[in-house]
Scaffold this motif. Structure first.
Motif, short mmCIF file in Angstrom:
data_model
loop_
_atom_site.label_atom_id
_atom_site.label_comp_id
_atom_site.label_asym_id
_atom_site.label_seq_id
_atom_site.Cartn_x
_atom_site.Cartn_y
_atom_site.Cartn_z
N ALA A 285 3.37 -5.71 24.03
CA ALA A 285 3.34 -6.18 22.84
C ALA A 285 3.14 -4.96 21.84
N TYR A 286 3.91 -4.67 20.82
CA TYR A 286 3.89 -3.70 19.75
C TYR A 286 3.73 -4.01 18.55
N ALA A 287 2.57 -3.59 17.72
CA ALA A 287 2.11 -3.80 16.40
C ALA A 287 2.52 -2.62 15.63
N LEU A 288 3.61 -2.89 14.95
CA LEU A 288 4.26 -1.80 13.99
C LEU A 288 3.53 -1.73 12.77
N ILE A 289 2.62 -1.13 12.44
CA ILE A 289 1.87 -1.41 11.42
C ILE A 289 1.53 -0.27 10.53
N ARG A 290 1.04 -0.29 9.54
CA ARG A 290 0.34 0.85 8.58
C ARG A 290 -0.49 0.17 7.61
N PRO A 291 -1.37 0.51 7.06
CA PRO A 291 -2.07 1.96 7.51
C PRO A 291 -2.42 1.88 8.84
N PRO A 292 -2.61 2.99 9.48
CA PRO A 292 -3.16 3.03 10.90
C PRO A 292 -4.73 2.95 10.75
N HIS B 174 0.80 -1.36 -0.06
CA HIS B 174 0.03 -0.10 -0.13
C HIS B 174 0.85 1.12 -0.09
N HIS B 175 1.35 1.59 -1.16
CA HIS B 175 2.01 2.88 -1.41
C HIS B 175 1.61 3.87 -2.20
N VAL B 176 0.98 4.90 -1.75
CA VAL B 176 0.54 5.84 -2.45
C VAL B 176 1.54 6.79 -2.76
N ARG B 177 1.68 7.00 -4.11
CA ARG B 177 2.96 7.98 -4.34
C ARG B 177 2.76 9.35 -4.87
N GLU B 178 1.44 9.65 -4.70
CA GLU B 178 0.98 11.15 -5.02
C GLU B 178 1.82 11.99 -3.90
N ARG B 179 2.18 13.11 -4.28
CA ARG B 179 2.85 14.19 -3.58
C ARG B 179 2.09 14.67 -2.48
N GLY B 180 2.48 14.60 -1.27
CA GLY B 180 1.75 15.26 -0.31
C GLY B 180 1.01 14.05 0.58
N TYR B 181 1.22 12.92 0.02
CA TYR B 181 0.49 11.71 0.83
C TYR B 181 1.71 11.21 1.80
N VAL B 182 1.45 11.49 3.17
CA VAL B 182 2.61 11.25 4.19
C VAL B 182 2.57 9.98 4.67
N GLU B 183 1.43 9.11 4.46
CA GLU B 183 1.37 8.08 5.02
C GLU B 183 2.20 6.87 4.18
N SER B 184 3.52 6.89 4.22
CA SER B 184 4.34 6.22 3.18
C SER B 184 5.26 5.00 4.08
N PRO B 185 5.59 4.11 3.29
CA PRO B 185 6.15 3.08 3.93
C PRO B 185 7.44 3.08 4.56
N VAL B 186 8.05 4.28 4.22
CA VAL B 186 9.34 4.47 4.63
C VAL B 186 9.05 4.92 6.63
N ARG B 187 7.80 5.00 6.83
CA ARG B 187 7.67 5.44 8.25
C ARG B 187 8.05 4.12 9.25
N ILE B 188 7.60 2.89 8.58
CA ILE B 188 8.04 1.62 9.43
C ILE B 188 9.08 1.21 9.26
N GLY B 189 10.01 1.39 8.22
CA GLY B 189 11.22 1.31 8.07
C GLY B 189 12.11 2.10 9.04
N ARG B 190 11.81 3.36 9.16
CA ARG B 190 12.73 4.09 10.09
C ARG B 190 12.46 3.68 11.53
N ILE B 191 11.11 3.49 11.95
CA ILE B 191 11.19 2.96 13.50
C ILE B 191 11.70 1.84 13.60
N HIS B 192 11.56 0.81 12.73
CA HIS B 192 12.22 -0.50 12.89
C HIS B 192 13.82 -0.40 13.05
N LYS B 193 14.33 0.45 12.19
CA LYS B 193 15.88 0.64 12.25
C LYS B 193 16.34 1.01 13.68
N GLU B 194 15.62 1.99 14.30
CA GLU B 194 16.11 2.35 15.66
C GLU B 194 15.69 1.56 16.64
N LEU B 195 14.49 0.76 16.56
CA LEU B 195 14.27 -0.33 17.30
C LEU B 195 15.34 -1.53 17.45
#
Length: 589
Positions: free
Chosen positions: A385-392, A259-280
């Protein structure tokens, strides 16, 4: 598949049903035991003072509530020992590791309680003690199983003395030291055996018998029988079995990228999960597990079937890489929704910026699976327990979607957990959790609290006012804290502390935190200025509740710091609750 959870009472329907199944299983295995003994299970769970034991019932059950096996454990807090009264599986359960998993769970509990050890009775494998030859093979099999964990019969005592001359197979007292390095002493064993005989067998064992057994226990180190069935060195791994249950369970949506919406301004993107996971991954706080698959019935208990079916069908009709945005919003007529699925988008959606894509349904469906997998681990008594998910999900109501949300993950998990106890949902996203509010507005078994930007300036604009308190049975069980446009961490925590007091007063069995990281300074969808330190402090306050907590990822769109803020939040939770989040420190042999 099955989960192992603790049943603490017969108050809730799922627990009551589980106890009835436990009674059936025990009666099928122990036909000579008076049925009335098993009927006492609910009272023993409720009244530890009367029975002088804290009783713990563990059940291995599938997602439909079928109990496959059970273990019944006593804990004597005054003497710090555990006694395993019964462990049994449903007769038709031949394999699958149910019995082993239950015994390992019991060992974990004994270890957690800092017990001197785990004691239980086992029928003997020696013809000199057991004159019923037909029982010997099964007795050998059982004692062999326990030897894998180092558990063996205590010797050089008169515990195996028959209470009456008619007893043909008096049991061994088996001792599992659960990996303790300290030796058990005769002085300790005397008190333990007296407690077992006088508390559990008060009606069977006369005083003279008890004194005879107690006096046979010599001072010094308690001896156990030598290994008969396995090699001693192979026990090492079993003594390390204490799984790092205290680590935070992490379940990641493995299909969120579709679920990757590539339109400009759509902020709910896959990179969010990757950035969180990397820090965890930089911490030792988490144990990642894969998501399981759950029936769509869980979703339909919260969302109307019409919404579910619409999303499932319309997503199939969208061309790859295309997005359908609602642009016609008819006045909703429950009897006549638009027949054209493309035109019906506005009938089921609350805004103009949540698109329908070919994979939206599948990604949202998997997010539910992840959330329920994490919720199941909470049922198994994991602290966090943590569900690291998208979409919200927290903007999705029973019949509509929106705010990047399709299915309300928190509400679906709360619905499932509410069958086992009281649930509180704490929504700390920048935006109002209108979905949970609407779904549980008339119900009192789920407390819904939301801290958010005031609807005069913050999405979703139409809900989140402080006078929205619930309706009918739910009156007083919905609480909103709409805050002003410019808030720092100090002001935020004053409101958070109020919310936590409400949760404490409600006394839930389970807490669900809708984790919005969009309260951070610089988030493109928010106006507040919380820092990484603020996230730590917020997590610590929530951790101090010491509730079994399911954390579900919601918003958070400043990808530069989203991972750091998430990491600090969980570090705070662990520091706030010393019993959670710590890595396994069991020494290896």
């Amino acid at each position: 598949m099955f989960r192992i959870r603790t049943v603490t009472s017969d108050i809730y329907p799922r627990d009551k049903a589980a106890i009835e199944q436990v009674k059936e299983i025990l009666q099928s295995h122990f036909a000579t035991v008076n049925k009335e003994e098993f009927d006492l299970i609910p009272e023993q769970l409720r009244n530890p003072l009367k029975y002088r034991f804290t009783t713990k019932l563990f059940v291995a059950e599938d997602h439909k509530g079928l109990v496959k096996g059970c273990a019944y454990l006593y804990y004597a807090s005054d003497l710090e020992f555990c006694f395993l009264d019964y462990i049994a599986t449903r007769r038709e359960v031949i394999s699958g590791g149910v019995g082993g998993a239950l015994y390992e769970r019991v060992r974990e509990e004994a270890k957690k309680l800092k017990s001197l050890g785990l004691f239980f009775e086992c029928l003997p494998d020696e013809p000199s003690l057991c004159t019923e030859a037909s029982l010997i093979p099964e007795n050998k099999k059982r004692l062999r199983f326990y030897e894998n964990y180092g558990a063996r019969p205590i010797i050089n005592t008169l515990y195996e003395t028959p209470v009456s001359p008619n007893d043909t197979c008096p049991p061994h007292l088996v001792y599992d030291n659960i990996g303790r390095e300290e030796h058990l002493l005769g002085s300790q064993l005397r008190m333990i055996v007296r407690a077992i005989l006088e508390r559990k067998y008060a009606e069977l064992c006369p005083k003279e018998y008890v004194d005879t057994v107690i006096n046979s226990i010599e001072p010094g180190v308690v001896m156990r029988r030598d290994f008969r069935y396995i090699k001693k060195e192979s026990v090492a791994t079993s003594n390390e079995l204490i799984i790092p249950r205290q680590k935070i369970i992490l379940v990641i949506n493995d299909k969120h990228q579709i679920h990757h919406v590539r339109e400009r301004g759509y902020v709910e993107s896959p990179v969010r999960i990757g950035r969180i996971h990397k820090e965890l991954l930089k911490t030792e706080l988490f144990r990642e597990i894969p998501p399981e698959s759950y029936s769509e019935d869980h979703i339909k208990l919260v969302h109307k079937a019409s919404l579910f079916n619409y999303l499932k069908k319309v997503c199939k009709e969208i061309a790859p890489k295309e997005s359908l945005y609602p642009y016609v919003f008819p006045i909703r007529n429950a009897e006549k929704p638009p027949k054209n699925r493309m035109m019906a988008a506005g009938y089921y959606c609350i805004d103009t910026f949540t698109p329908i894509t070919r994979d939206a349904f599948f990604a949202a469906r998997r997010a539910v699976d992840c959330t329920l997998t994490a919720a199941d681990k909470i049922l198994e008594n994991h602290p966090i327990a943590y569900a690291l998910i998208r979409p919200p999900g927290h903007h999705a109501e029973s019949a509509v979607f929106g705010g990047f949300c399709y299915f309300n993950n928190c509400a679906i998990a709360a619905q499932m957990l509410s069958e086992y106890g009281r649930v509180a949902i704490l929504d700390i996203d920048y935006h109002h959790g209108n979905g949970q509010q609407q779904i549980f507005y008339s119900r009192k078994e789920v407390l819904t609290i939301s801290i958010h930007g005031h609807p005069s300036f913050a999405y979703p604009y139409f809900s989140g006012y402080d006078d929205e308190k619930g309706d009918g049975d739910g009156l007083g069980y919905n609480i909103n804290y709409p805050l002003s446009e410019n808030i720092d961490g100090i002001l935020y925590r004053k409101t958070l502390e109020k919310a936590l007091k409400k949760i404490n007063a409600f006394a839930p069995d389970y807490l669900i935190v809708a984790l919005g990281l969009d309260v951070a300074k610089g988030d493109p969808t928010g106006t507040w200025s919380l820092t990484a330190q603020d996230f730590y402090e917020n997590g610590a306050l929530i951790g101090k509740l010491k509730l079994r907590t399911l954390v579900v990822q919601e918003g958070g769109y400043k990808t530069e710091n989203i991972g750091i803020n998430a990491k600090n939040f969980f570090r705070g939770m662990v520091d706030g609750n010393p019993d959670s989040g710590k890595p396994n420190t069991t020494k290896k042999k």
